[in-house]
Design an enzyme around this catalytic site. Structure first.
Site, PDB file in Angstrom:
ATOM      1  N   TYR A 157       0.814  -1.221   0.000  1.00  0.00           N
ATOM      2  CA  TYR A 157       0.000   0.000   0.000  1.00  0.00           C
ATOM      3  C   TYR A 157       0.850   1.276   0.000  1.00  0.00           C
ATOM      4  O   TYR A 157       0.295   2.368  -0.025  1.00  0.00           O
ATOM      5  CB  TYR A 157      -1.067  -0.018   1.096  1.00  0.00           C
ATOM      6  N   LYS A 172       5.181   4.333   4.871  1.00  0.00           N
ATOM      7  CA  LYS A 172       5.853   3.312   4.049  1.00  0.00           C
ATOM      8  C   LYS A 172       6.220   3.889   2.671  1.00  0.00           C
ATOM      9  O   LYS A 172       7.253   3.537   2.102  1.00  0.00           O
ATOM     10  CB  LYS A 172       4.962   2.082   3.889  1.00  0.00           C
TER      11      LYS A 172
HETATM   12  C1  HXC Z   1      -6.954   4.972  17.038  1.00  0.00           C
HETATM   13  C2  HXC Z   1      -5.034   4.773  18.312  1.00  0.00           C
HETATM   14  C3  HXC Z   1      -5.100   3.361  18.244  1.00  0.00           C
HETATM   15  C4  HXC Z   1      -6.197   2.778  17.516  1.00  0.00           C
HETATM   16  C5  HXC Z   1      -3.379   3.919  19.430  1.00  0.00           C
HETATM   17  N1  HXC Z   1      -3.953   5.060  19.049  1.00  0.00           N
HETATM   18  N2  HXC Z   1      -4.034   2.862  18.943  1.00  0.00           N
HETATM   19  N3  HXC Z   1      -5.940   5.571  17.702  1.00  0.00           N
HETATM   20  N4  HXC Z   1      -7.077   3.626  16.923  1.00  0.00           N
HETATM   21  N5  HXC Z   1      -6.322   1.456  17.413  1.00  0.00           N
HETATM   22  C6  HXC Z   1      -3.560   6.425  19.396  1.00  0.00           C
HETATM   23  C7  HXC Z   1      -3.593   6.659  20.887  1.00  0.00           C
HETATM   24  O1  HXC Z   1      -4.908   6.934  21.334  1.00  0.00           O
HETATM   25  C8  HXC Z   1      -2.664   7.870  21.026  1.00  0.00           C
HETATM   26  O2  HXC Z   1      -3.283   9.063  20.610  1.00  0.00           O
HETATM   27  C9  HXC Z   1      -1.593   7.574  19.978  1.00  0.00           C
HETATM   28  O3  HXC Z   1      -2.182   6.652  19.046  1.00  0.00           O
HETATM   29  C10 HXC Z   1      -0.366   6.947  20.588  1.00  0.00           C
HETATM   30  O4  HXC Z   1      -0.777   5.770  21.284  1.00  0.00           O
HETATM   31  P1  HXC Z   1       0.129   5.045  22.387  1.00  0.00           P
HETATM   32  O5  HXC Z   1      -0.570   3.802  22.813  1.00  0.00           O
HETATM   33  O6  HXC Z   1       0.557   6.021  23.430  1.00  0.00           O
HETATM   34  O7  HXC Z   1       1.422   4.716  21.508  1.00  0.00           O
HETATM   35  P2  HXC Z   1       2.608   3.734  21.775  1.00  0.00           P
HETATM   36  O8  HXC Z   1       2.538   3.116  23.148  1.00  0.00           O
HETATM   37  O9  HXC Z   1       3.807   4.462  21.422  1.00  0.00           O
HETATM   38  O10 HXC Z   1       2.308   2.503  20.743  1.00  0.00           O
HETATM   39  C11 HXC Z   1       2.476   2.621  19.357  1.00  0.00           C
HETATM   40  C12 HXC Z   1       1.356   1.945  18.549  1.00  0.00           C
HETATM   41  C13 HXC Z   1       1.108   0.487  18.970  1.00  0.00           C
HETATM   42  C14 HXC Z   1       1.746   2.080  17.085  1.00  0.00           C
HETATM   43  C15 HXC Z   1       0.064   2.755  18.801  1.00  0.00           C
HETATM   44  O11 HXC Z   1       0.062  -0.078  18.170  1.00  0.00           O
HETATM   45  C16 HXC Z   1       2.342  -0.376  18.845  1.00  0.00           C
HETATM   46  O12 HXC Z   1       3.204  -0.351  19.730  1.00  0.00           O
HETATM   47  N6  HXC Z   1       2.460  -1.201  17.764  1.00  0.00           N
HETATM   48  C17 HXC Z   1       3.619  -2.096  17.525  1.00  0.00           C
HETATM   49  C18 HXC Z   1       3.167  -3.411  16.936  1.00  0.00           C
HETATM   50  C19 HXC Z   1       2.420  -3.274  15.606  1.00  0.00           C
HETATM   51  O13 HXC Z   1       1.613  -2.339  15.446  1.00  0.00           O
HETATM   52  N7  HXC Z   1       2.629  -4.230  14.708  1.00  0.00           N
HETATM   53  C20 HXC Z   1       1.896  -4.269  13.428  1.00  0.00           C
HETATM   54  C21 HXC Z   1       2.789  -4.197  12.310  1.00  0.00           C
HETATM   55  S1  HXC Z   1       1.953  -4.666  10.810  1.00  0.00           S
HETATM   56  P3  HXC Z   1      -3.972  10.117  21.638  1.00  0.00           P
HETATM   57  O14 HXC Z   1      -4.457  11.212  20.762  1.00  0.00           O
HETATM   58  O15 HXC Z   1      -5.085   9.377  22.331  1.00  0.00           O
HETATM   59  O16 HXC Z   1      -2.895  10.539  22.595  1.00  0.00           O
HETATM   60  C22 HXC Z   1       2.254  -3.465   9.695  1.00  0.00           C
HETATM   61  C23 HXC Z   1       1.847  -3.590   8.260  1.00  0.00           C
HETATM   62  C24 HXC Z   1       0.698  -4.511   7.982  1.00  0.00           C
HETATM   63  O17 HXC Z   1       2.843  -2.510   9.977  1.00  0.00           O
HETATM   64  C25 HXC Z   1       0.306  -4.439   6.518  1.00  0.00           C
HETATM   65  C26 HXC Z   1      -0.711  -5.490   6.149  1.00  0.00           C
HETATM   66  C27 HXC Z   1      -0.928  -5.567   4.674  1.00  0.00           C
HETATM   67  P1  NAP Z   2       5.369  -7.089  14.831  1.00  0.00           P
HETATM   68  O1  NAP Z   2       5.680  -8.492  15.223  1.00  0.00           O
HETATM   69  O2  NAP Z   2       4.325  -6.349  15.577  1.00  0.00           O
HETATM   70  O3  NAP Z   2       6.750  -6.295  14.850  1.00  0.00           O
HETATM   71  C1  NAP Z   2       6.888  -4.954  15.091  1.00  0.00           C
HETATM   72  C2  NAP Z   2       8.160  -4.798  15.904  1.00  0.00           C
HETATM   73  O4  NAP Z   2       8.474  -3.413  15.995  1.00  0.00           O
HETATM   74  C3  NAP Z   2       8.032  -5.340  17.322  1.00  0.00           C
HETATM   75  O5  NAP Z   2       9.065  -6.273  17.564  1.00  0.00           O
HETATM   76  C4  NAP Z   2       8.199  -4.106  18.202  1.00  0.00           C
HETATM   77  O6  NAP Z   2       8.957  -4.438  19.362  1.00  0.00           O
HETATM   78  C5  NAP Z   2       8.978  -3.146  17.290  1.00  0.00           C
HETATM   79  N1  NAP Z   2       8.703  -1.751  17.600  1.00  0.00           N
HETATM   80  C6  NAP Z   2       7.506  -1.120  17.573  1.00  0.00           C
HETATM   81  N2  NAP Z   2       7.629   0.149  17.954  1.00  0.00           N
HETATM   82  C7  NAP Z   2       8.951   0.348  18.217  1.00  0.00           C
HETATM   83  C8  NAP Z   2       9.713   1.466  18.650  1.00  0.00           C
HETATM   84  N3  NAP Z   2       9.125   2.638  18.882  1.00  0.00           N
HETATM   85  N4  NAP Z   2      11.058   1.313  18.816  1.00  0.00           N
HETATM   86  C9  NAP Z   2      11.647   0.125  18.571  1.00  0.00           C
HETATM   87  N5  NAP Z   2      10.978  -0.969  18.151  1.00  0.00           N
HETATM   88  C10 NAP Z   2       9.650  -0.862  17.989  1.00  0.00           C
HETATM   89  O7  NAP Z   2       4.962  -6.975  13.301  1.00  0.00           O
HETATM   90  P2  NAP Z   2       5.250  -7.807  11.970  1.00  0.00           P
HETATM   91  O8  NAP Z   2       3.917  -8.138  11.424  1.00  0.00           O
HETATM   92  O9  NAP Z   2       6.262  -8.877  12.145  1.00  0.00           O
HETATM   93  O10 NAP Z   2       5.837  -6.656  11.045  1.00  0.00           O
HETATM   94  C11 NAP Z   2       7.221  -6.600  10.695  1.00  0.00           C
HETATM   95  C12 NAP Z   2       7.395  -5.635   9.541  1.00  0.00           C
HETATM   96  O11 NAP Z   2       6.656  -6.079   8.406  1.00  0.00           O
HETATM   97  C13 NAP Z   2       6.893  -4.221   9.833  1.00  0.00           C
HETATM   98  O12 NAP Z   2       7.742  -3.277   9.222  1.00  0.00           O
HETATM   99  C14 NAP Z   2       5.529  -4.193   9.178  1.00  0.00           C
HETATM  100  O13 NAP Z   2       5.102  -2.900   8.852  1.00  0.00           O
HETATM  101  C15 NAP Z   2       5.824  -5.024   7.933  1.00  0.00           C
HETATM  102  N6  NAP Z   2       4.653  -5.618   7.294  1.00  0.00           N
HETATM  103  C16 NAP Z   2       3.886  -6.510   7.964  1.00  0.00           C
HETATM  104  C17 NAP Z   2       2.821  -7.105   7.310  1.00  0.00           C
HETATM  105  C18 NAP Z   2       1.974  -8.154   7.981  1.00  0.00           C
HETATM  106  O14 NAP Z   2       0.989  -8.608   7.396  1.00  0.00           O
HETATM  107  N7  NAP Z   2       2.316  -8.636   9.158  1.00  0.00           N
HETATM  108  C19 NAP Z   2       2.541  -6.767   5.968  1.00  0.00           C
HETATM  109  C20 NAP Z   2       3.340  -5.816   5.315  1.00  0.00           C
HETATM  110  C21 NAP Z   2       4.397  -5.257   5.995  1.00  0.00           C
HETATM  111  P3  NAP Z   2       8.683  -3.774  20.807  1.00  0.00           P
HETATM  112  O15 NAP Z   2       7.216  -3.850  21.052  1.00  0.00           O
HETATM  113  O16 NAP Z   2       9.522  -4.615  21.723  1.00  0.00           O
HETATM  114  O17 NAP Z   2       9.182  -2.376  20.698  1.00  0.00           O
END
Ligand code: HXC
Ligand code: NAP
Length: 282
Positions: A157, A172
């Site tokens: 995307y 991205k």
């Molecule tokens: C709306 C949200 C939200 C949600 C958080 N926020 N989750 N808003 N819907 N579901 C808002 C919060 O309310 C807050 O805003 C702000 O985002 C920051 O939230 P925090 O919880 O304080 O942030 P933080 O602890 O730093 O966590 C970061 C995060 C969290 C991105 C929000 O989801 C995370 O740690 N994710 C890491 C794992 C992850 O997401 N993996 C997926 C990767 S897959 P306000 O305004 O309330 O202060 C991927 C690609 C997939 O990337 C592609 C598939 C094709």
């Molecule tokens: P995941 O397991 O949730 O991995 C995300 C990792 O990022 C976690 O290990 C997390 O570790 C680390 N992270 C998040 N916030 C961070 C921060 N502020 N500082 C340092 N580390 C941080 O997700 P995944 O699905 O394997 O995704 C891996 C990669 O693939 C990502 O770039 C994602 O966008 C991409 N991707 C995923 C998909 C999918 O379908 N899964 C599709 C397309 C692309 P901590 O929580 O310990 O910080």
């Protein structure tokens, strides 16, 4: 050692990454973990880094059992200073950095009109800022050695767009532009910079944030022509290949790994014949 236990590494010769130092952000979970396992199995010293030490434990425990060279550090990739300190520490402890996988990401689904400034910043900070801070600080270490390989993880995307994830899609897209820019800027100085663009693959982090129940997951699967998600080790295998010497002439490239999910869907039913009216019936 049973190589088949690490599926992603079985396509490359043993010792492919021997004596190399690799840093994997977010290397304790999902794709990052599979890439880290593959690199370690193929001989690299692997340093994983992310916010939570709890996420590091499984890799460190497996490494201890298998005799891999593995280390972990906590840091927040959104903080330029923390990234700089990590890069300096890795060079101090291991002498160099050969490989950087910028895999850390954050994501969740939210209608764009409801996305708060903090929510936008959280994802942009991790994905776009974080990739740049890592590229800059680890890049300096690589440029000093005139050698290094970087791999960024984007998503299809980045160029198709995707409703509900405007923060991640925008970030991205920026990382994709960064990949090509740095590849061109640093190619003459011994560095390669590539990206992969996976479609949906199995990972707990993505499932929790993007397909929280079976119904949503099944609906996404139906949109993929190969009719299944990738596994994280299938995606990791492509990462390892791009970072290996087999890809020494590949830089500035983005490899799509999505079961054709980002290609146009056909207007007709594939495999069926499209009946046209005969001239007499026109
Ligand atoms: C709306 C949200 C939200 C949600 C958080 N926020 N989750 N808003 N819907 N579901 C808002 C919060 O309310 C807050 O805003 C702000 O985002 C920051 O939230 P925090 O919880 O304080 O942030 P933080 O602890 O730093 O966590 C970061 C995060 C969290 C991105 C929000 O989801 C995370 O740690 N994710 C890491 C794992 C992850 O997401 N993996 C997926 C990767 S897959 P306000 O305004 O309330 O202060 C991927 C690609 C997939 O990337 C592609 C598939 C094709
Ligand atoms: P995941 O397991 O949730 O991995 C995300 C990792 O990022 C976690 O290990 C997390 O570790 C680390 N992270 C998040 N916030 C961070 C921060 N502020 N500082 C340092 N580390 C941080 O997700 P995944 O699905 O394997 O995704 C891996 C990669 O693939 C990502 O770039 C994602 O966008 C991409 N991707 C995923 C998909 C999918 O379908 N899964 C599709 C397309 C692309 P901590 O929580 O310990 O910080």
């Amino acid at each position: 050692m049973d190589l088949s236990a690490i599926p992603s590494s079985r396509w490359l010769p043993a010792g492919t990454f021997q004596d190399q130092v690799a840093v994997v952000t977010g290397g304790g979970t999902g794709l990052g973990l599979e890439v880290s396992r593959g690199l370690a199995q193929l001989g690299a010293t692997v340093v994983i880094a992310s916010r939570s030490a709890e996420h590091h434990a499984p890799f460190l425990e497996e490494a201890a059992e298998r005799g891999w060279k593995a280390h972990a550090h906590t840091f927040d990739v959104r903080e330029d200073r923390e990234v700089r300190l990590l890069a300096e520490r890795v060079v101090e402890e291991h002498g160099k950095v050969d490989i950087l996988v910028h895999n850390a990401a954050g994501n969740f689904v939210c209608p764009s009109e409801r996305l708060s400034k903090n929510a936008w910043r959280a994802v942009l900070g991790i994905v776009l800022d974080g990739t740049f801070y890592c590229s800059k600080h680890f890049g300096r270490a690589m440029l000093a050695e005139e050698s290094g390989v970087m791999l960024n993880i984007v998503a299809t995307y980045a160029w198709t767009g995707m409703p509900g994830v405007v923060h991640s899609a925008s970030a991205k897209a920026g990382v994709l532009a960064m990949t090509k820019t740095l590849a061109a800027e640093w190619a003459g100085r011994g560095l390669r910079v590539n990206a992969i663009a996976p479609g949906p693959f199995e990972s707990r982090g993505a499932a929790a944030n993007l397909w929280p129940n079976d119904e949503i997951r099944a609906a996404i699967e139906q949109q993929i022509p190969l009719r299944r998600f990738a596994s994280s080790d299938e995606v990791a295998a492509q990462c390892l290949h791009l970072m290996s010497p087999a890809s020494d002439y590949v830089t500035g490239e983005c490899l799509t790994i999505d079961g054709a999910g980002s290609l146009p869907q056909p207007f007709w039913n594939p495999g069926t014949r499209v009946e046209r009216p005969r001239p007499s019936e026109r």
